[in-house]
Enzyme design. Sequence first.
Site, PDB file in Angstrom:
ATOM      1  N   HIS A   1      -6.849 -42.410 -21.815  1.00 14.05           N
ATOM      2  CA  HIS A   1      -7.480 -43.051 -20.649  1.00 14.05           C
ATOM      3  C   HIS A   1      -8.036 -42.040 -19.651  1.00 14.05           C
ATOM      4  O   HIS A   1      -8.559 -42.429 -18.602  1.00 14.05           O
ATOM      5  CB  HIS A   1      -6.533 -44.043 -19.930  1.00 14.05           C
ATOM      6  CG  HIS A   1      -6.150 -45.223 -20.760  1.00 14.05           C
ATOM      7  ND1 HIS A   1      -5.690 -46.404 -20.224  1.00 14.05           N
ATOM      8  CD2 HIS A   1      -6.178 -45.420 -22.092  1.00 14.05           C
ATOM      9  CE1 HIS A   1      -5.428 -47.272 -21.212  1.00 14.05           C
ATOM     10  NE2 HIS A   1      -5.711 -46.675 -22.355  1.00 14.05           N
TER      11      HIS A   1
ATOM     12  N   ASP B   1     -12.040 -51.820 -28.789  1.00 12.05           N
ATOM     13  CA  ASP B   1     -12.615 -51.818 -27.434  1.00 12.05           C
ATOM     14  C   ASP B   1     -12.466 -50.464 -26.731  1.00 12.05           C
ATOM     15  O   ASP B   1     -11.644 -49.629 -27.107  1.00 12.05           O
ATOM     16  CB  ASP B   1     -11.973 -52.921 -26.576  1.00 12.05           C
ATOM     17  CG  ASP B   1     -10.458 -52.803 -26.489  1.00 12.05           C
ATOM     18  OD1 ASP B   1      -9.828 -52.429 -27.502  1.00 12.05           O
ATOM     19  OD2 ASP B   1      -9.896 -53.068 -25.406  1.00 12.05           O
TER      20      ASP B   1
ATOM     21  N   GLU C   1      -8.048 -54.835 -26.846  1.00 11.30           N
ATOM     22  CA  GLU C   1      -6.637 -54.426 -26.797  1.00 11.30           C
ATOM     23  C   GLU C   1      -6.232 -54.046 -25.375  1.00 11.30           C
ATOM     24  O   GLU C   1      -5.089 -54.236 -24.972  1.00 11.30           O
ATOM     25  CB  GLU C   1      -6.392 -53.245 -27.753  1.00 11.30           C
ATOM     26  CG  GLU C   1      -4.913 -52.902 -27.957  1.00 11.30           C
ATOM     27  CD  GLU C   1      -4.280 -52.174 -26.788  1.00 11.30           C
ATOM     28  OE1 GLU C   1      -3.131 -52.477 -26.431  1.00 11.30           O
ATOM     29  OE2 GLU C   1      -4.940 -51.295 -26.192  1.00 11.30           O
ATOM     30  N   GLU C   2      -7.194 -53.479 -24.638  1.00 14.76           N
ATOM     31  CA  GLU C   2      -6.882 -52.909 -23.318  1.00 14.76           C
ATOM     32  C   GLU C   2      -6.664 -53.995 -22.265  1.00 14.76           C
ATOM     33  O   GLU C   2      -7.596 -54.420 -21.584  1.00 14.76           O
ATOM     34  CB  GLU C   2      -8.007 -51.969 -22.865  1.00 14.76           C
ATOM     35  CG  GLU C   2      -8.219 -50.770 -23.777  1.00 14.76           C
ATOM     36  CD  GLU C   2      -7.109 -49.724 -23.670  1.00 14.76           C
ATOM     37  OE1 GLU C   2      -6.187 -49.884 -22.849  1.00 14.76           O
ATOM     38  OE2 GLU C   2      -7.182 -48.736 -24.433  1.00 14.76           O
TER      39      GLU C   2
HETATM   40 ZN    ZN Z   1      -5.450 -47.618 -24.103  1.00 13.64          ZN
HETATM   41 ZN    ZN Z   2      -5.315 -47.699 -27.265  1.00 12.79          ZN
END
Ligand code: ZN
Ligand code: ZN
Length: 384
Positions: free
Chosen positions: A355, A74, A132-133
Amino acid sequence: MNAKSLEKEMIALRREFHQIPEVAFEEFKTSKKIKEYLEQFGMKDIKSYASTGIAAVVYGKNPGKTIGVRVDIDALPVTEENEIPYRSTHPGKMHACGHDAHIAIGLGLAKVFYENRESLSGNVKFIFQPAEEGVGGAEPMIKEGVLQNPTVDYMLGCHLWPEIPSPKIDITSGSTFASSDVFQLHIKGFGGHGGMPEKVKDCVYAGAKVAAALKELYFSAPYEKKTVISVCSFEAPSAANVYPASCVIKGTIRTLSEKIRAKVKEDIRSLVTQILDALNIPFELTITPEYPTLVNDDKLLSIMESCAKELFGDEQIIHHGPTMAAEDFAFFTQALPSCHVKIGCGNSECCMPLHNPKFNLDESAIVTAASLLERMILELLKPE
Ligand SMILES: [Zn+2]
Ligand SMILES: [Zn+2]
């Protein structure tokens, strides 16, 4: 068998996925593309899990163990600021955590192992995990049976890490990613005139006391390992002459052991209760679990370290220590012996943190990661 031979293909794949970032459980194009790629070179046992997740198995000619390799797929709700030919084509979305590279590593490895299945004793299950986020795709995939048929004996994973220069590899034992819980405290005051404080139940004062006490608890560090208690949001919308009727405080708890995690939650509950009961203000405190601590299996990690040393030399091994970010690979580490390492992807040009809208990575790290995982899988599948 050599993952390095696929270097160009994996980098091209990473760039293709970089252009179509999709966030948690919306990885439809991503998932379709992964499946098409796997089918294109002949893989047949491909199943869907947790909506956009995929698991594909390479069966070796000879019997043996089954090794799982998990890659997350993701992206993030971030607007890319990189001026690169392969920048995101999805407005407001970006592969700012390097999961595009993780997909390329997984696909490259799947191809290498599939092409060499005749000489393989055992199986390799590639798990392409969504969300995952923050949301969490590992747990639903496990609940839907991704670790069965064939049963996975060991689980491997990695994350490219920009703070570590390429091609260094982090070998950190024990807990390497923190547990994560979010708390929300709703303080129910009694609003009123700013000029008449005697007539209100002041939730701003109460909230400020709680926020300060939680920060002091963090500063006083009463726990064994580095533990984080962060109040990140304090909302008490009102006007300059109006006491609000309620306020909401939100924050996150990060720990490096399940024991400390339980203790911190208990301490926060009793601290909040003590402060607000003394002020006679009602409240509602909810603590919602997100991810557990990611704990590496010692035996697997030491095999991984030997493989890394053999491939890249002792000087490329570092002990970076744990991060207080969370990773839902942790659910695999709770279910079976697992190992997850950080692969350096930083260089003098690629130095933005994960990020960040300008995050990019040293693509040579893709080959480093694929080569290491390939060696590790072969080591674990060595006939006894
Ligand atoms: Zn991340
Ligand atoms: Zn990551």
